[in-house]
Design a protein around this motif. Structure first.
Motif, PDB file in Angstrom:
ATOM      1  N   GLU A   1       0.862  -1.177   0.000  1.00 32.01           N
ATOM      2  CA  GLU A   1       0.000   0.000   0.000  1.00 32.01           C
ATOM      3  C   GLU A   1       0.897   1.225   0.000  1.00 32.01           C
ATOM      4  O   GLU A   1       1.888   1.252   0.723  1.00 32.01           O
ATOM      5  N   PRO A   2       0.563   2.238  -0.782  1.00 29.93           N
ATOM      6  CA  PRO A   2       1.360   3.470  -0.766  1.00 29.93           C
ATOM      7  C   PRO A   2       0.999   4.336   0.442  1.00 29.93           C
ATOM      8  O   PRO A   2       0.526   5.452   0.323  1.00 29.93           O
ATOM      9  N   ARG A   3       1.210   3.781   1.626  1.00 29.48           N
ATOM     10  CA  ARG A   3       0.906   4.454   2.885  1.00 29.48           C
ATOM     11  C   ARG A   3       2.218   4.569   3.651  1.00 29.48           C
ATOM     12  O   ARG A   3       2.960   3.600   3.772  1.00 29.48           O
ATOM     13  N   PHE A   4       2.498   5.745   4.180  1.00 24.97           N
ATOM     14  CA  PHE A   4       3.807   5.997   4.768  1.00 24.97           C
ATOM     15  C   PHE A   4       3.752   6.364   6.245  1.00 24.97           C
ATOM     16  O   PHE A   4       4.773   6.686   6.835  1.00 24.97           O
ATOM     17  N   THR A   5       2.585   6.312   6.854  1.00 24.45           N
ATOM     18  CA  THR A   5       2.452   6.727   8.251  1.00 24.45           C
ATOM     19  C   THR A   5       3.068   5.732   9.230  1.00 24.45           C
ATOM     20  O   THR A   5       3.351   6.100  10.364  1.00 24.45           O
ATOM     21  N   ASP A   6       3.288   4.499   8.813  1.00 24.95           N
ATOM     22  CA  ASP A   6       3.828   3.488   9.718  1.00 24.95           C
ATOM     23  C   ASP A   6       5.283   3.138   9.421  1.00 24.95           C
ATOM     24  O   ASP A   6       5.806   2.147   9.910  1.00 24.95           O
TER      25      ASP A   6
ATOM     26  N   ARG B   1      10.273   0.388   9.830  1.00 21.91           N
ATOM     27  CA  ARG B   1       9.826   1.238  10.934  1.00 21.91           C
ATOM     28  C   ARG B   1      10.892   2.240  11.351  1.00 21.91           C
ATOM     29  O   ARG B   1      10.576   3.334  11.792  1.00 21.91           O
TER      30      ARG B   1
ATOM     31  N   ARG C   1       6.613  -3.436   4.827  1.00 18.22           N
ATOM     32  CA  ARG C   1       6.114  -3.995   3.566  1.00 18.22           C
ATOM     33  C   ARG C   1       7.031  -3.549   2.439  1.00 18.22           C
ATOM     34  O   ARG C   1       7.872  -2.685   2.613  1.00 18.22           O
TER      35      ARG C   1
ATOM     36  N   THR D   1       3.847  13.550   5.696  1.00 19.33           N
ATOM     37  CA  THR D   1       2.920  12.442   5.471  1.00 19.33           C
ATOM     38  C   THR D   1       1.486  12.934   5.569  1.00 19.33           C
ATOM     39  O   THR D   1       1.125  13.621   6.504  1.00 19.33           O
TER      40      THR D   1
END
Length: 136
Positions: A32-37, A94, A76, A135
């Motif tokens: 997923e193109p999610r960068f908050t984690d 992380r 990921r 982000t």
């Protein structure tokens, strides 16, 4: 205002290139193109000897992918392919410390097991420290 910004950035970019990579498979979980984690992004671009491409892909799937997926702190990633036997390995972590543990403890042993040196003609890459305030 664009011209003012552009003139201030003169000389900051050299030899920009764009490549489109086709998705081959995920590293660990569905990407997923999610960068908050994640705090760190590792990008590796590999050009592989033509006669070793099939072996390289198999080793990514059977050796490198499980090793990264099993590393604490690895969030990921994905593995992609472009024409000309070029591959992209993107992994999200992380923290820099977690990525550093993986590199220190495992990379040399995994490279020998996967015969990486025989597969790769050229390797470039970088580590990108993500800025949480950017982000969205």
């Amino acid at each position: 205002s664009h011209d003012r910004l552009a003139s201030a950035q003169a000389g900051t970019f050299k030899d920009a290139q764009v490549r489109l990579f086709d998705y081959r498979f995920d590293v660990k979980t569905g990407f997923e193109p999610r960068f908050t984690d994640a705090d760190l992004l590792r990008v590796a671009l590999c050009r592989v000897h033509e006669e070793r491409a099939e072996h390289y892909v198999l080793m990514q799937e059977k050796v490198w992918n499980p090793a990264m997926a099993g590393s604490p702190g690895m969030v990921r990633g994905l593995f992609g392919e472009a024409p000309g036997n070029e591959y992209l390995v993107l992994s999200m972590w992380r923290s820099a410390a977690e990525h550093g543990k993986y590199r220190t403890e495992r990379v040399e042993r995994l490279a020998l097991r996967a015969q990486t040196e025989a597969d790769i003609a050229a390797l470039t890459g970088d580590i990108v420290q993500l800025e949480p305030s950017w982000t969205v």
